[in-house]
Scaffold this active site. Sequence first.
Site, short mmCIF file in Angstrom:
data_model
loop_
_atom_site.label_atom_id
_atom_site.label_comp_id
_atom_site.label_asym_id
_atom_site.label_seq_id
_atom_site.Cartn_x
_atom_site.Cartn_y
_atom_site.Cartn_z
N ASP A 10 1.02 -1.03 0.08
CA ASP A 10 0.10 -0.05 -0.01
C ASP A 10 0.84 1.19 0.13
OD1 ASP A 10 -2.32 1.53 0.35
OD2 ASP A 10 -1.71 1.89 2.34
N GLY A 43 -3.04 8.88 -3.74
CA GLY A 43 -4.12 9.25 -4.30
C GLY A 43 -4.16 10.56 -5.18
N CYS A 73 -4.42 -1.83 -1.91
CA CYS A 73 -4.47 -0.17 -2.24
C CYS A 73 -5.51 0.07 -3.45
CB CYS A 73 -3.02 0.45 -2.48
SG CYS A 73 -3.05 2.18 -2.82
N CYS A 185 -11.18 2.86 -0.23
CA CYS A 185 -9.56 3.14 0.22
C CYS A 185 -9.31 2.37 1.31
CB CYS A 185 -9.30 4.51 0.48
SG CYS A 185 -7.59 5.11 0.96
N THR A 186 -8.09 1.66 1.22
CA THR A 186 -7.88 0.63 2.50
C THR A 186 -7.46 1.44 3.73
OG1 THR A 186 -5.49 0.38 1.75
CG2 THR A 186 -7.17 -1.10 0.90
N HIS A 187 -7.38 2.86 3.54
CA HIS A 187 -7.30 3.56 4.69
C HIS A 187 -8.50 3.72 5.71
CE1 HIS A 187 -3.29 4.67 3.15
NE2 HIS A 187 -2.77 5.04 4.35
N1 DGL Z 1 -4.58 2.75 0.76
C1 DGL Z 1 -4.70 3.65 -0.35
C2 DGL Z 1 -6.02 3.30 -1.23
O1 DGL Z 1 -6.73 2.21 -0.96
C3 DGL Z 1 -4.39 5.00 -0.20
C4 DGL Z 1 -3.96 5.90 -1.47
C5 DGL Z 1 -3.05 6.94 -0.95
O2 DGL Z 1 -2.08 6.93 -0.69
O3 DGL Z 1 -3.84 8.17 -1.34
O4 DGL Z 1 -6.38 3.82 -2.13
#
Ligand code: DGL
Length: 266
Positions: A10, A43, A73, A185-187
Amino acid sequence: MDNRPIAFFDSGLGGLTSVQELHRQLPGEKVIYYGDTARTPYGSKSPDTIRRFATQIVDYLVSKNPKMIIIACNTATSWALDSLRERYPDIPILGVIGPTVRKVVSDGCRKVGVIATKATIGSDIYGRSLKALDPSIEVYSLALPAVVPLVEEGFTDTKIMELTVRHYMDDFVKDNDFEDLILGCTHYPLIAGHIRSLYPGIRLYNSSAEVINEARELLEERDMLAENSELTDRYYASDLSDNFIAMTDLLFAGTDFKIKFVKLED
Ligand code: DGL
């Protein structure tokens, strides 16, 4: 049986939410994880840059001989899944978007909200993929660009995060009467508590978790589950930020793991 590790990556610590789900469903599996904390967020970057970073990471992960790669991600899945599969046709590479879309459609959802990064929303991959499976589905999309940097800075459980979520989402929820919402988004599973209490009644779909359901099915089908593996989970990061270390300690307390700084270049 296959005791090689499953590789995840990610832009930062968001993908750890997928690893958490893997540990829950398949505690015998071992993990290698790369968080590109020095270059987060993805992103707000261009598709070419996202593909370049993702390729560097996957080249590195492949050198560790994983049995499967999970792109934990959505942003990298949106822009790099196809090229990574072409580059490594012999390794199963799973993105987080397909499994989520298939679950939403199989549950018969009619009106679906999608929240994600700017790059994921800009790709319209959720809209296109959902409509490819069910042309009558209604999709409402919204980018939340400030959320990932705030999570990476450790602001997850704060008033600032709650206000940020409200700033983006209050009108979005009011103006579009969707019943289901994809955390694209995985966050975002880390801010799901705010979303649930601000907008009760909306059903959440978690892309970090859906991919693990498909990973498990695939490993079972191919007889590739691990048994009594003696490997140690490894978490690599391009910058060992305090928050990456703290989050890893928090999510994986009680398991045996190592954290290491690894810088990647072209
Ligand atoms: N966890 C990422 C996702 O799923 C985050 C992307 C980012 O760094 O903006 O999109």
